[in-house]
Design an enzyme around this catalytic site. Structure first.
Site, PDB file in Angstrom:
ATOM      1  N   THR A 547       2.129   0.638   2.011  1.00  0.00           N
ATOM      2  CA  THR A 547       0.841  -0.037   1.823  1.00  0.00           C
ATOM      3  C   THR A 547      -0.073   0.353   2.971  1.00  0.00           C
ATOM      4  O   THR A 547       0.364   0.406   4.124  1.00  0.00           O
ATOM      5  CB  THR A 547       1.013  -1.567   1.765  1.00  0.00           C
ATOM      6  OG1 THR A 547       1.805  -1.881   0.621  1.00  0.00           O
ATOM      7  CG2 THR A 547      -0.333  -2.275   1.610  1.00  0.00           C
ATOM      8  N   PHE A 549      -3.359  -0.634   5.118  1.00  0.00           N
ATOM      9  CA  PHE A 549      -4.153  -1.813   5.478  1.00  0.00           C
ATOM     10  C   PHE A 549      -5.413  -1.368   6.190  1.00  0.00           C
ATOM     11  O   PHE A 549      -5.368  -0.452   7.010  1.00  0.00           O
ATOM     12  CB  PHE A 549      -3.360  -2.724   6.424  1.00  0.00           C
ATOM     13  CG  PHE A 549      -2.174  -3.370   5.761  1.00  0.00           C
ATOM     14  CD1 PHE A 549      -2.284  -4.624   5.208  1.00  0.00           C
ATOM     15  CD2 PHE A 549      -0.961  -2.698   5.669  1.00  0.00           C
ATOM     16  CE1 PHE A 549      -1.199  -5.224   4.573  1.00  0.00           C
ATOM     17  CE2 PHE A 549       0.124  -3.282   5.036  1.00  0.00           C
ATOM     18  CZ  PHE A 549       0.003  -4.547   4.488  1.00  0.00           C
TER      19      PHE A 549
END
Ligand code: PEP
Ligand code: MN
Length: 648
Positions: A547, A549
């Site tokens: 992921t 960010f």
């Protein structure tokens, strides 16, 4: 202009008309129709069209160009953003100016300022010179009033605005005020407009009681022609035959002016209605109609006010209005302006910016060694969430992470200055873009991206001390977490999967129940936070689960490390090749694209905003040139930030 000729015009008169226009610098073309003949005259000349209208053989004249230039959208297509200290008015923001009609005393101003600041107003108002209809009414405290206003503004961290009524007070108003207000009664006091314009300071220009929109824009043109770019137009109601309200608040002027001019438009529903009970409904209507902000009269004790008490809101009414505006802002895709509270200095950015700005390489975790203790970074989720891991990877362990309930709360905490930074997921390698975060970035123009951190999502199975995989009957996690570990469940068919709202929340839950038959799937960090044991690490099916960010901050925040990426958004026109022409600009400038994502524009079906991230070229000018070139082919181009992308 278009000149409609009379049916009986003689050829000689027509020729004279043509010559007259050409002598004045116009290019002239004739169009002969079945019924009428017209002359079209174009040129860069300003002429009183009545001079043409009185020529023999001319029936009437229809002017086509606008008499105002500097204030017009034709000259400048982008919205003007007026800066008042750290406050910005215009361009997708809602700003609320508030305070009493008149400065009456220090105590009254301090009480009013506390209300305005606490509820979310960003500029403090208070009249020191009052243009009252009756010479027997309270006329204001004059310079003493300006002094009280200035000192109260400074004490509460609010910029201040007050009305200037005559040229004799230009200097004193300049010295005490951040913004000068030209009142409705003075909108066509041209000497005053010239002198105030020449100060070059921001001005709030109220619409005259009986001024047309064009006259109002011409007054703005005066200010601009004499030296200020920062004019905020304020609709405050016009005189009509209606008597049930003090004035008739012309909200239709908002979309009209927004189309004609690039200047921000705010609305004063207090003078617009003259009646307290009507102020909040009209304020909300103004916001819905597209106003860039409001000017509202609020008084700590309206029943004792020396001026305009009946139209002044009680503090509780103002607070309620601010909450209502906050609730409707997202529908309009607008950011409610905020004065940051403490953590952020409007001119220098976050408190730790000087330390952070001096780090030029590597992630903060390494570079922060020996640096002062950092700050706080907001994230969405519970303690132990992957977002918290992102915070510590990017900033190092010296930064505290602050859990928030929603992505929007992270944005708000950053905008309010409660924290200098936030961390929000933007994309998962398996699940794709987090659209809610992208939409928030579009909605909050005063939030930028200052960093990016990639985190590998490693799912761990955990349970309370003493539990084993064989003792587990149920395992809790976020539905995404359960899906990403389906193979583990296939291998252990006796274990039931139980969806939970949050991965870290699932761990908190089993830690609470202390039952060895219950497990949870989350990031390893959560095991530490909730004091449970990891039974097996890396149970996800696909190890390429990452992921990314974004680290977000207020717009004035300097970059944290040397930036290596840039993010932009733009909208395209509804025509063939519109997106291609933008991508061509990127290609022609050798900019390497890292991401492209489209989002539908709210309220405009089948119109799209695009989000692009590119590698930052060594020569920054190349990016600036590309942005300028994109502006020519696309609308609403905005840089979301130059940032350091770590681990990508
Ligand atoms: C005011 O703002 O206090 C005021 C007098 O407004 P207007 O000029 O719109 O009447
Ligand atoms: Mn007033």
């Amino acid at each position: 202009m278009i000149i409609v000729l009379k049916h009986d015009i003689t050829p000689a008169q027509k020729e004279e008309t043509r010559e007259f226009l050409e002598r004045h610098g116009y290019k002239v073309r004739e169009i002969v129709g079945e019924q009428d003949t017209i002359l079209g005259a174009v040129g860069l000349v300003q002429m009183d069209f009545r001079e043409v209208e009185i020529l023999p053989g001319v029936d009437r004249v229809i002017p086509i160009s606008k008499p105002y230039k500097l204030a017009s959208r034709e000259l400048k297509s982008e919205d003007t953003i007026v800066r008042i200290g750290g406050v910005r008015i215009g361009g997708g923001r809602l700003a609320v100016v508030a305070g009493p009609c008149a400065v009456e005393s220090r105590e009254q101003m301090r009480e009013a300022a506390a209300t305005v600041r606490e509820a979310g107003g960003v500029v403090l108002r208070g009249g020191a010179f009052k243009p009252r209809t009756s010479p027997y009414s309270f006329q204001g405290l004059g310079e003493e009033g300006l002094k009280i206003l200035r000192e109260t503004g400074d004490e509460f961290g609010l910029p201040v605005v007050s009305e200037i009524v005559g040229t004799e007070s230009v200097e004193v108003c300049r010295d005490y005020l951040d913004v000068l207000q030209i009142g409705a009664r003075n909108m066509q006091n041209f000497e005053l407009l010239k002198r105030v314009g020449a100060l070059g300071k921001p001005v709030i220009l109220k619409r005259g009681l009986s001024a047309t929109i064009e006259e109002w824009l011409m007054a703005a043109e005066y200010l601009m022609a004499h030296g200020t770019d920062d004019v905020i137009l304020c609709e405050r109601g016009i005189r009509t035959f209606e008597t049930y309200t003090r004035n008739t608040l012309d909200l239709s002027a908002i979309p009209v002016v927004k189309k004609l001019s690039h200047l921000p438009v705010i609305v004063d529903p207090s003078h617009g209605t003259g009646i307290r009970a009507k102020v909040s409904p009209m304020a909300l209507a103004a916001v819905a109609a597209g106003a860039d902000g409001l000017m509202v009269e609020v008084h700590p004790h309206p029943d004792q006010a020396l001026s305009d008490g009946p139209q002044s809101l009680y503090p509780e009414q103002f607070e309620r209005l601010m909450r209502d505006i906050e609730a409707i802002a997202p529908v309009l895709e607008k950011e409610l302006q905020r004065i940051p509270n403490g953590a952020v200095n409007l001119t220098t950015g976050p408190k730790d910016a000087s330390t952070a700005g001096s780090r030029t390489e590597g992630p903060a975790g390494e570079a922060a060694e020996g640096a002062e203790r950092g700050g706080t970074v907001a994230f969405q989720g519970m303690r132990g969430a992957f977002s918290e891991t992102a915070v510590h990877r990017f900033f190092g362990e010296d930064y505290d992470a602050l859990p928030c309930d929603s992505f929007e709360d992270v944005f708000k905490d950053v905008l309010n200055g409660r924290v200098p930074y936030g961390a929000v997921p933007i994309e998962n390698s398996l699940a794709g873009t987090v659209h809610e975060v992208l939409d928030l970035l579009l909605q909050y123009p005063d939030i930028i991206v200052v960093g990016e951190q990639k985190v590998r999502i490693i799912h761990s199975l955990m349970a309370v001390e003493g539990a084993t995989i064989d003792s587990l009957a149920k395992v809790y996690s976020h539905p995404q977490g359960l899906a990403q570990c389906s193979r583990f469940f296939d291998e252990h068919p006796s274990i039931e999967r139980v969806p939970f709202f949050d991965t870290a929340g699932a761990v908190a839950h089993i830690a609470d129940l202390k039952d060895p038959s219950l497990g949870a799937i989350a990031g390893r960090e959560a095991a530490k936070v909730y004091n449970v044991s990891v039974l097996q690490e890396g149970i996800e099916n696909n190890p390429r689960n990452y992921t990314r960010f974004f680290i977000i901050a207020r717009v004035e925040t300097p970059p944290i490390h040397s930036p290596n990426r840039a993010a932009l958004t733009f909208s395209t026109l509804d025509k063939p090749g519109a997106l291609f022409s933008v991508l061509k600009v990127l290609a022609d400038h050798g900019l390497n694209m890292k991401k492209l994502e489209s989002r539908p524009i709210l309220g405009k079906p089948w119109n799209y905003m695009f989000f692009v991230a590119v590698d930052l070229p060594e020569k920054r000018e190349i990016l600036d040139e590309a942005v300028e070139a994109i502006k020519k082919t696309a609308g609403d181009v905005r840089q979301l930030g130059l940032y350091y992308s770590h681990g990508n």
